[in-house]
Motif scaffolding. Structure first.
Motif, mmCIF file in Angstrom:
data_model
loop_
_atom_site.group_PDB
_atom_site.id
_atom_site.type_symbol
_atom_site.label_atom_id
_atom_site.label_comp_id
_atom_site.label_asym_id
_atom_site.label_seq_id
_atom_site.Cartn_x
_atom_site.Cartn_y
_atom_site.Cartn_z
ATOM 1 N N GLU A 140 53.020 11.097 71.770
ATOM 2 C CA GLU A 140 52.505 10.826 73.111
ATOM 3 C C GLU A 140 51.471 11.858 73.572
ATOM 4 O O GLU A 140 50.405 11.469 74.056
ATOM 5 C CB GLU A 140 53.664 10.666 74.110
ATOM 6 N N PRO A 141 51.753 13.172 73.422
ATOM 7 C CA PRO A 141 50.719 14.141 73.809
ATOM 8 C C PRO A 141 49.417 13.972 73.025
ATOM 9 O O PRO A 141 48.334 14.071 73.600
ATOM 10 C CB PRO A 141 51.351 15.500 73.492
ATOM 11 N N ILE A 142 49.537 13.682 71.722
ATOM 12 C CA ILE A 142 48.321 13.556 70.914
ATOM 13 C C ILE A 142 47.534 12.319 71.332
ATOM 14 O O ILE A 142 46.311 12.374 71.494
ATOM 15 C CB ILE A 142 48.668 13.514 69.411
ATOM 16 N N ALA A 144 47.555 10.963 74.218
ATOM 17 C CA ALA A 144 46.995 11.229 75.544
ATOM 18 C C ALA A 144 45.729 12.072 75.455
ATOM 19 O O ALA A 144 44.793 11.896 76.239
ATOM 20 C CB ALA A 144 48.043 11.922 76.414
ATOM 21 N N SER A 145 45.672 13.008 74.472
ATOM 22 C CA SER A 145 44.515 13.893 74.433
ATOM 23 C C SER A 145 43.391 13.382 73.526
ATOM 24 O O SER A 145 42.243 13.344 73.929
ATOM 25 C CB SER A 145 44.945 15.310 74.027
ATOM 26 N N ILE A 146 43.732 12.978 72.277
ATOM 27 C CA ILE A 146 42.652 12.536 71.382
ATOM 28 C C ILE A 146 42.864 11.104 70.926
ATOM 29 O O ILE A 146 42.445 10.705 69.853
ATOM 30 C CB ILE A 146 42.491 13.468 70.155
#
Lengths: 309, 272
Positions: A140-142, A144-146
């Motif tokens: 999820e963080p990845i 969201a960012s890239i």
């Protein structure tokens, strides 16, 4: 005299039994090819090269393209090797040069146990423990960012080709590492001592003596690990998500995918009633068998003259 | 500190970190299986049959099934493997034929287990017309053969020439020397490899999916579908029902204990 002929008879009888055992093994080996080939024939005749290059799989309209499964097998194993190779090499480097002697048995025990854990247990662990953690804290963080990069685009399912590669990495690392450890230990001690006498550091000895000496063996170990990854079934089936969208509809590593083995394991029971469906799965198995045989021959060829384990 | 020493120190630190990191999954799996599995393990779990979802139930038939299938696989695989090992070590004279057999055994050991399951399906299940534990045992025995054949050959080759000459000097026929003396010396490596093979097939699941399948009842005969711990773990874990998933963890704990116990035992025997 009678006694001697009895001895000769028993001698030949014993030899005959051994010979029969070896012949049975040869027959089993040949039968394996024949059986798979025989069951694959209907599909190979009907689908031809579509089983290799086709991208759709729909038993209802008799469409059997194996490309996503074949690519899934190759890519997930390749990613696993890319991770496992440096990890295994580091373990072997630590084991031979840097670790205290009494720690060595502990490291080989760790490798031994990691290799011994049944793959279905890696599967249940990956499915119920790792998948939610990876989804929440990594995917999820990845995304969201890239996430704009297609390779890392969403949505995050947890179960994905990425997770399968991760579990495969853990499963094949002990195989590559323990063979590498054995080969590293076989470096001629004189060569190493000569280097140390010149004032070389441990890393320089590793870099210029141990690793070049073990190069062929490491290559063979890596290919052996690749073979294990290609054929791994249960753990992969349980964590890859078994979806045919990868790689033709989404190339994201976080997308669920399928491999030859997971396709067979998840569809085989229902395919039994449909000869063409069953036969197409057998054709995929035949492709996997050809992969595995080639790998055995390649490693045998590389190992020629070198003996380990 | 010059650059060379810094480089060396960096490699030392990285490789140490990697070794520490790789122990994490091992400990994690063991603790995870232990914590999740221990809650469900009790007498009833171990001695009763599976029940419909939500009514508890045990895994006794699966435990028994795994043991029966393993025993049959060993009954087929051990004699073939040991005989081949003896042949390669004592009677082959390193001929082309023995190189051929060694290559076949090496190749068999690399064949993915799922293929062996499909082979047994095509050869036995289709011909008989129903799923059967015999086919499962046949598939697993092909995993046993290479492990035991290799260990037998290596164990027997390691027997020293003095022992062989001493035995022959007594006037014993070759087959007596081989079976009573050389095999006796090589016994421990054959036993350890058999134990390892047993542990290995206890965890194999893929070959059972297309052969023994699964059953919710006690085994009624070897020519029937049969439950096994491995397939139970797979079916229950994939089912998604909480009561079944927790039982899959319990079965995983039993299987893991069995496999790790045998592996540690073998290490103790062979390093002594």
């Amino acid at each position: 005299m009678k006694n001697i002929s009895k001895i000769i008879f028993l001698e030949n009888f014993f030899k005959l039994i051994l010979k029969i055992a070896t012949l049975i093994i040869i027959v089993i080996f040949l039968l394996m090819f024949y059986s798979l080939f025989e069951r694959s024939m209907p599909s190979l005749m009907e689908n031809g090269f579509y089983i290799l290059f086709g991208s759709s799989w729909d038993p209802n309209i008799k469409l059997f393209g194996g490309a996503p499964a074949i690519l899934g097998t190759i890519i997930s194993s390749a990613i696993a090797i890319a991770f496992a190779f440096p990890i295994s090499l580091s373990i072997a480097i630590f084991y031979t040069e840097y670790c205290p002697l009494r720690v060595r048995p502990i490291i080989s025990e760790i490798m031994n146990l990691l290799a011994a854990i049944p793959s279905v247990i890696y599967g249940i662990w990956g499915l119920w423990t790792i998948s939610p953690i990876i989804k929440l804290n990594f995917q999820e963080p990845i995304i969201a960012s890239i996430g704009f990069i297609p390779l890392f685009s969403g949505p995050a399912y947890g179960l994905s080709i990425f997770l399968a590669s991760l579990i495969l990495t853990i499963m094949i690392t002990p195989i590559i590492a323990s063979i590498s450890m054995d080969i590293f230990l076989k470096t001629p001690i004189l060569l190493k001592e000569a280097m140390f006498a010149l004032g070389a550091t441990k890393w320089e000895v590793l870099r210029h003596v141990v690793i070049p000496f073990a190069r062929r063996g490491i290559l063979a170990a890596t290919i052996l690990g690749l073979g294990r990854a290609l054929g791994e079934t249960m753990a992969v089936t349980m964590v890859i998500g078994n979806s045919y969208i990868w790689p033709f509809q989404s190339i994201s590593l976080f997308s669920p995918a399928t491999t030859i083995t997971s396709k067979i394991a998840s569809e085989f029971p229902e395919s039994v009633i449909d000869l063409m469906h069953n036969s197409s799965l057998m054709s995929l198995a035949l492709i996997l068998l050809l992969f595995s045989i080639s790998i055995s021959f390649i490693t045998k060829f590389i190992e020629k003259g070198v003996k380990y384990r | 500190m010059n650059l060379r020493k810094i480089k060396n120190a960096l490699i030392r630190i990285t490789s140490t970190i990697v070794v520490v990191l790789i122990t994490i999954p091992l400990l994690w799996i063991i603790f995870d299986v232990f914590i999740k599995g221990i809650s469900v393990i009790g007498l009833e779990f171990l001695i009763s049959l599976p029940a419909p979802i939500g009514e508890g139930g045990g895994i006794a038939n699966a435990i028994l099934g795994t043991l029966i299938i393993n025993a049959m696989a060993c009954a087929i695989g051990l004699p073939l493997g040991i005989a081949t090992g003896i042949y390669l070590s004592e009677y082959s004279n390193d001929s082309t034929f023995s190189t051929f057999i060694r290559t076949i055994i090496y190749t068999l050991s690399g064949v993915p287990s799922i293929i062996l399951g499909l082979f047994a399906f095509a050869l036995i299940v289709i011909r008989i017309g129903h799923y059967t534990a015999i086919a499962a045992a046949f598939a697993l025995s092909i995993i046993v053969i290479p492990i035991v054949a290799k260990a037998t050959e290596e164990g027997m080759r390691a027997v020293s020439i003095e022992i062989r000459e001493g035995a022959f000097a007594l006037g014993l026929p070759k087959w007596i020397v081989v079976t009573k003396i050389i095999l006796g010396v090589a016994k421990s490596s054959i036993i350890t490899s058999s134990l390892l093979a047993f542990a290995r097939i206890s965890g194999e699941t893929a070959p059972l999916l297309f052969t023994a399948l699964f059953s919710y009842y006690w085994p009624r005969g070897i020519n029937e579908p049969m439950a096994s711990l491995q397939v139970l773990i797979y079916n229950y874990a994939m089912s998604g029902f909480e009561a079944w998933v927790i039982r899959a963890w319990g079965a995983s704990l039993l299987l893991l204990l069995l496999v790790l116990f045998i592996n540690i035992l073998v290490r103790r025997i062979s390093t002594r």
